[in-house]
Design an enzyme around this catalytic site. Sequence first.
Site, PDB file in Angstrom:
ATOM      1  CD  GLU A  25      17.971 -20.237  -8.975  1.00  0.00           C
ATOM      2  OE1 GLU A  25      18.001 -20.540 -10.179  1.00  0.00           O
ATOM      3  OE2 GLU A  25      18.629 -19.294  -8.491  1.00  0.00           O
ATOM      4  CE1 TYR A  57      31.752 -42.081 -28.187  1.00  0.00           C
ATOM      5  CE2 TYR A  57      29.738 -43.316 -28.471  1.00  0.00           C
ATOM      6  CZ  TYR A  57      30.900 -42.786 -28.991  1.00  0.00           C
ATOM      7  OH  TYR A  57      31.190 -42.958 -30.317  1.00  0.00           O
ATOM      8  CD  GLU A  76      27.565 -17.480 -16.175  1.00  0.00           C
ATOM      9  OE1 GLU A  76      26.951 -16.553 -16.746  1.00  0.00           O
ATOM     10  OE2 GLU A  76      27.144 -18.043 -15.142  1.00  0.00           O
ATOM     11  CE  LYS A 102      19.501 -22.237 -12.914  1.00  0.00           C
ATOM     12  NZ  LYS A 102      19.599 -21.193 -11.866  1.00  0.00           N
TER      13      LYS A 102
END
Length: 123
Positions: A25, A57, A76, A102
């Site tokens: 990954e 924004y 996290e 993900k």
Amino acid sequence: MKIEATKITLHEMCFYAYHGVFAQEQRVGNHFIVELSFWADIAESLHRDELEETISYAEVYEVIKAEMAIPSRLLEHVVGRIAERLFATFPRMQRIALTLSKCNPPFPGEVQSAAVTLEASRS
């Protein structure tokens, strides 16, 4: 008119990043989607059509983009970093709801995405 709250939402911000526990990954990367809603003290923007009375924004997006570019093992940890930086950068921001997904996580079974949601407030 009494304003109870003003919420701004940025939907489906898409990033390619290198977050994950597995070495694969971290090398190959993956697609991620970020959803952010934030509540802010922007009441004056309802009466004055001036950018300085609200939160840009585009600037919020750039903060998220910069944090997404920093590889992390845990989703996290990424949402924690994003939240801290948002509050540090935008003093008008009072509360956030932030979801990081993900796409196609690397574990057995058919799963479209795995996500972490953080709700936090300035106080």
